[in-house]
Design a protein around this motif. Structure first.
Motif, PDB file in Angstrom:
ATOM      1  N   ILE A  74       1.120  -1.180   0.413  1.00 11.75           N
ATOM      2  CA  ILE A  74       0.164  -0.091  -0.103  1.00 11.75           C
ATOM      3  C   ILE A  74       0.853   1.602  -0.154  1.00 11.75           C
ATOM      4  CG2 ILE A  74      -1.685   1.140   1.164  1.00 11.75           C
ATOM      5  CD1 ILE A  74      -2.768  -1.279   2.246  1.00 11.75           C
ATOM      6  N   GLN A  76       2.037   5.230   0.361  1.00  8.35           N
ATOM      7  CA  GLN A  76       0.581   6.638   0.699  1.00  8.35           C
ATOM      8  C   GLN A  76       0.690   8.177  -0.630  1.00  8.35           C
ATOM      9  OE1 GLN A  76       4.819   8.541   3.223  1.00  8.35           O
ATOM     10  NE2 GLN A  76       3.290  10.155   2.239  1.00  8.35           N
ATOM     11  N   GLU A  81       1.682   9.481   5.439  1.00  7.21           N
ATOM     12  CA  GLU A  81       1.822   8.068   5.306  1.00  7.21           C
ATOM     13  C   GLU A  81       0.351   7.436   5.730  1.00  7.21           C
ATOM     14  OE1 GLU A  81       4.315   6.702   8.925  1.00  7.21           O
ATOM     15  OE2 GLU A  81       4.243   8.409   8.881  1.00  7.21           O
ATOM     16  N   VAL A  82       0.606   6.012   5.335  1.00  7.71           N
ATOM     17  CA  VAL A  82      -0.260   4.820   5.425  1.00  7.71           C
ATOM     18  C   VAL A  82       0.285   4.754   6.972  1.00  7.71           C
ATOM     19  CG1 VAL A  82      -0.726   2.628   5.265  1.00  7.71           C
ATOM     20  CG2 VAL A  82       0.425   3.718   3.116  1.00  7.71           C
ATOM     21  N   GLU A  83      -1.367   4.490   7.348  1.00  5.09           N
ATOM     22  CA  GLU A  83      -1.330   4.156   8.923  1.00  5.09           C
ATOM     23  C   GLU A  83      -2.516   3.231   9.480  1.00  5.09           C
ATOM     24  OE1 GLU A  83       0.495   5.702  11.934  1.00  5.09           O
ATOM     25  OE2 GLU A  83       0.841   7.358  10.676  1.00  5.09           O
ATOM     26  N   ARG A  86      -6.732   4.396  12.482  1.00  9.34           N
ATOM     27  CA  ARG A  86      -7.438   5.315  12.665  1.00  9.34           C
ATOM     28  C   ARG A  86      -9.146   5.937  12.673  1.00  9.34           C
ATOM     29  NH1 ARG A  86      -4.510   9.226   8.717  1.00  9.34           N
ATOM     30  NH2 ARG A  86      -3.029   7.767   7.135  1.00  9.34           N
ATOM     31  N   GLY A  94      -8.728   8.059   5.487  1.00  7.32           N
ATOM     32  CA  GLY A  94      -7.227   7.227   6.091  1.00  7.32           C
ATOM     33  C   GLY A  94      -8.643   6.533   6.688  1.00  7.32           C
ATOM     34  N   GLU A  97      -8.551   3.030   4.482  1.00  5.46           N
ATOM     35  CA  GLU A  97      -7.573   2.512   4.107  1.00  5.46           C
ATOM     36  C   GLU A  97      -7.511   1.878   5.185  1.00  5.46           C
ATOM     37  OE1 GLU A  97      -3.343   4.925   3.249  1.00  5.46           O
ATOM     38  OE2 GLU A  97      -3.876   4.849   5.611  1.00  5.46           O
ATOM     39  N   ILE A 101      -6.503  -2.255   5.165  1.00  9.96           N
ATOM     40  CA  ILE A 101      -5.527  -3.138   5.425  1.00  9.96           C
ATOM     41  C   ILE A 101      -6.032  -4.771   6.741  1.00  9.96           C
ATOM     42  CG2 ILE A 101      -3.845  -2.857   7.668  1.00  9.96           C
ATOM     43  CD1 ILE A 101      -3.004  -0.345   6.410  1.00  9.96           C
ATOM     44  N   ALA A 113       4.165  -1.235   3.857  1.00  8.67           N
ATOM     45  CA  ALA A 113       3.425  -0.242   3.430  1.00  8.67           C
ATOM     46  C   ALA A 113       5.045   0.807   3.370  1.00  8.67           C
ATOM     47  CB  ALA A 113       2.296   0.396   4.549  1.00  8.67           C
ATOM     48  N   GLY A 166      -2.982   2.037  -3.681  1.00 10.21           N
ATOM     49  CA  GLY A 166      -2.112   3.934  -3.879  1.00 10.21           C
ATOM     50  C   GLY A 166      -3.341   4.513  -3.822  1.00 10.21           C
TER      51      GLY A 166
END
Length: 225
Positions: A74, A76, A81-83, A86, A94, A97, A101, A113, A166
């Motif tokens: 994944i 970003q 950035e990918v977290e 969330r 987000g 996202e 995951i 990520a 992405g």
């Protein structure tokens, strides 16, 4: 009585499935946003002789299939950035996202990520058309990531089943995969911009798209193995 027992068994099975996840969804209330929290690990991978970047990653629960877990990368978007955790009001989708995951991990996909340079944007679209991609730190970094997958650094992964997705700049970087690292016939890459809700058919990269044959092409949804 049989119906009652069947109902109890069904409920127990649902609870079992819910417990067997790397992620926890905490419902919201009047004064608190719903949130999702997924476990993850982190590692630094070199991006040049003197720099490195963080990668967040996680494996599914259970026993890996023969050949190793398929892996979803994944990428970003710009500045974010990918977290793996969330709140539902996170900007730019987000929260979804993180739900993606969860959907991937629960479906048996390892999730990796990587970070863009300085957490800003991937160089495939931010450095300009005159840039020679093969001399960028992105090229070095991602090449090292793929080497690490093959070498088992992230655990038992299947290097012939790599998928990518992405948002924004991460979508551009996804299409870069098929241009610079087309691999063999087992390598497929998919782009989703923006990230879909986890309940959508394309929440999993496995239900993603046709092969990308040119830079920055956006795939349409179909189905791949």
């Amino acid at each position: 009585m049989k119906k009652i027992i069947a109902t109890l068994l069904c409920c127990f099975a649902v609870q079992q499935v819910a417990a067997e996840s790397r992620c926890k969804i905490t419902p919201g209330s009047l004064f608190k946003q719903e949130r999702i929290d997924c476990s993850y690990r982190s590692i630094q991978i070199p991006s040049s002789d003197i720099t490195s970047r963080q990668i967040k990653w996680e494996l599914p629960l259970g026993t890996p299939p023969a050949g190793g877990w398929p892996v979803a990368l994944i990428y970003q978007g710009s500045f974010f950035e990918v977290e793996f955790s969330r709140k539902k009001n996170a900007p730019f989708g987000g929260y979804w996202e993180a739900r993606t995951i969860k959907a991937l991990l629960d479906a048996g996909y390892a999730v990796i990520a990587p970070r863009a340079p300085a957490e800003l944007a991937w160089l495939t679209n931010s450095a300009g058309p005159a840039t020679i991609y093969e001399i960028t730190t992105d090229y070095t970094f991602l090449g090292n990531v793929f080497d690490a997958i093959e070498q088992g650094v992230f655990g038992p992964l299947n290097p012939d089943r790599k998928y990518a997705t992405g948002i924004s700049s991460g979508g551009y970087n996804t299409s870069r995969m098929a241009v610079t690292w087309p691999g063999n016939s087992g390598h497929w890459w998919c782009t989703r911009v923006p990230m879909p809700p986890a309940s959508a058919p394309c929440a999993l990269c496995r239900s993603a798209c046709r092969r990308i044959t040119r830079p920055h092409a956006l795939c349409t949804a179909s189905s791949i193995p």
